[in-house]
Enzyme design. Sequence first.
Site, mmCIF file in Angstrom:
data_model
loop_
_atom_site.group_PDB
_atom_site.id
_atom_site.type_symbol
_atom_site.label_atom_id
_atom_site.label_comp_id
_atom_site.label_asym_id
_atom_site.label_seq_id
_atom_site.Cartn_x
_atom_site.Cartn_y
_atom_site.Cartn_z
ATOM 1 C CB CYS A 62 9.526 9.043 5.201
ATOM 2 S SG CYS A 62 9.430 7.643 6.010
ATOM 3 C CB CYS A 97 13.423 5.152 5.661
ATOM 4 S SG CYS A 97 11.960 4.687 5.086
ATOM 5 C CG ASP A 125 47.027 36.400 8.548
ATOM 6 O OD1 ASP A 125 47.848 36.793 9.431
ATOM 7 O OD2 ASP A 125 47.463 36.071 7.518
#
Length: 766
Positions: free
Chosen positions: A15, A18, A458
Amino acid sequence: MTDGVVELDITGMTCASCANRIERKLGKLPGVTATVNYATEKARVQIERADAAEPGATVGTADTAALIAAVESAGYGATVPAPPVPTSSSDASGSSDASDRRDDDPAGGLRQRLLVTTVLAVPVVVLSMVPVLQFPNWQWLALALAAPVAVWGALPFHRAAWVNARHGAATMDTLVSVGVLAAFGWSLYALFFGDAGMTGMHMTFAWFATDPEASDLYLEVASAVTVFILAGRYMEARAKQQSGAALRALLELGAKDATVLRAGDSGPTEVRVPAASLVVGDVVVVRPGERIPSDGTVRNGSSAVDLSMLTGESVPVEVRPGDTVTGATINVGGRLVVTITRVGADTELARMGRLIEDAQTGKAEVQRLADRVSGVFVPIVIGLALLAFAGWLVLGGSVTAAFTASVATLIIACPCALGLATPTALLVGTGRGSQLGILIGGPQVLERTRAVDTIVLDKTGTVTSGTMSLRSVTGTTDADDATVLRLAGAVEAGSEHPVGRAIVDGARNLAVEPVDASRFTSTPGAGVQAVVDGDVVLVGTARWLAESWSIELPETLVDGLAAAEQDGGTAVVVARNGAAIGLVVVGDTVKPEAADAVRRFTALGLRPVLLTGDNEGAARAVAAEVGIDEVHARATPASKLETVRRLQSEGRTVAMVGDGVNDAAALAAADLGIAMGAGTDAAIAASDITVVSGRLTVVAEAIRLSRATLRTIKGNLFWAFAYNVAAIPLAMAGLLNPVLAGAAMAFSSVFVVTNSLRLRRFAPLP
């Protein structure tokens, strides 16, 4: 592994708490910053050692061993990912790294456990829920069926809870294990020491009743909760595999074999070798239908190459000698001979994979908040469960009612959904992006796309093609347009200058008949001359013709020269035997999709700005053609950076799109940097998003995809938080049966993952 960075495969996580715990454990090591991703089961660790010889010193074996030891001390496993072991397509075993991973399917073990527990649990739940099916001493059969479910079926939860307890931690498995064992233990007590073993009929309607006195047995709770949570884990594992499928498919696209030309006694011979054994400088043969084994340059042959895996574009691109080709793309035309220039981790395919994995490992700020919550969530839930138990007793409730509320509180809580909210959406979003030729740099990028209101473009290589092409030809009364172009093309055929190449290509495209030229000479920066059909032909600047050859231009050519320069074109004069006979104009051309892209930017709420080093006239001409009002011309690399910062100081959130080294500083300074994939490495390294195809419309799709991924992440987190906020009080109040709590908990994780999978359907606008 890169300098200062270690990547680890983590095992044993169940989970989000952890992952949070491992992060904290690694973060306690000196100079270590770690990010642990529960969904991808990977840790990315940055090491900055004070004793390093210099910044970015290579991470050593001792450092890696210390990291692995730290993870193991927290009760989890860690290994350094092994490099893929390529196998040839003719390998008799037919195995591959990919197939090994498929065989080692984590969902496979879950599936087997789920099937067995479901078969055992269904009769327990049915007997407990349907009174008419209850026969004398049915509860003992229910116990016999429920025992393997609660012990063996829930063993992964019990084992993980025990490991965490030994390390003084609690995770989601702790909640599940305690809840299942409490329900099963209570039932054992009721059967062997209470009256449930003799009279089980008082369990009638217990499963859906709100009266806590209705039952003393919880065998159906222990069984059903185990099945529901196993089902949730299985579907979660399968969905996580699907969410990462795009990246795995990308990394498995490389060719397994290559045909190499080796020197022999009777000349070069073709030898079939594993693609992994190629080295820079090898010369390979690629036949139609084969994948190009690695990045290289075409030496001989011409063909069409399918770049769809790289750019997302379905139309093949023609390549000729001197053109670069990318490994894993498909030769769909003629035979090619390619000189290998990059192999292994240096290839474009490997670079794309690293960019995507880096993005999937990162965390958005909103996810870091969720991780902090999940890190303290389990202890809080255990406290709330004890509070519910004590509260019911203090308020006069029975032990059975208190126990029901406590178990439901333990089971309903689910930090897993919080931990999966961001990683799964990132897995799917970045994977879908890779299929479309969009590389997203990380979760922080997604957060910035939402706020962007100005997009600076650009000009050269971004809005325009970046290559010279023929624009127009103007003849005089002494020569028509075709004659001027034919003579110019004949002379420029001996030149390697971009202007000359554009003239030659333009003549070829217009099917102008080529003419042979002799006695070619070149004056750098000025022009070229040659003899064509006995005439001396000059092609060059008006100044060169005037100063070196005393050739004056007629009025029509003077006007054409001025107009070409105003429009940003490059004009050369063609003279024959001392007299100017025409004008050829070449220049950069606007990309066909540029105007459509600008319209899409506007529809996304972005204000387009054109930024270029060209003169004001050329810049305005391009801006007018594509529909941009704001123009900044004659920009140097420094002034491009200054322009971005000035826009930011005005309160704008700026995205910058560029492709050159001169754009790198501006890309890095912008709130969101977007590099065109055909650009320089410096531009790509400074950007947050890379558009591999170089198509400007894909930039708009990159922003759309980024925003869609961010919306999915926020939606996931909202529902994950809302679920717990709404469900835990209901459980504590005794209004939620533990079986329903288990089903709801499993559903919350599955919902988050399946909601993320919707991003796989993201489609570019037509």
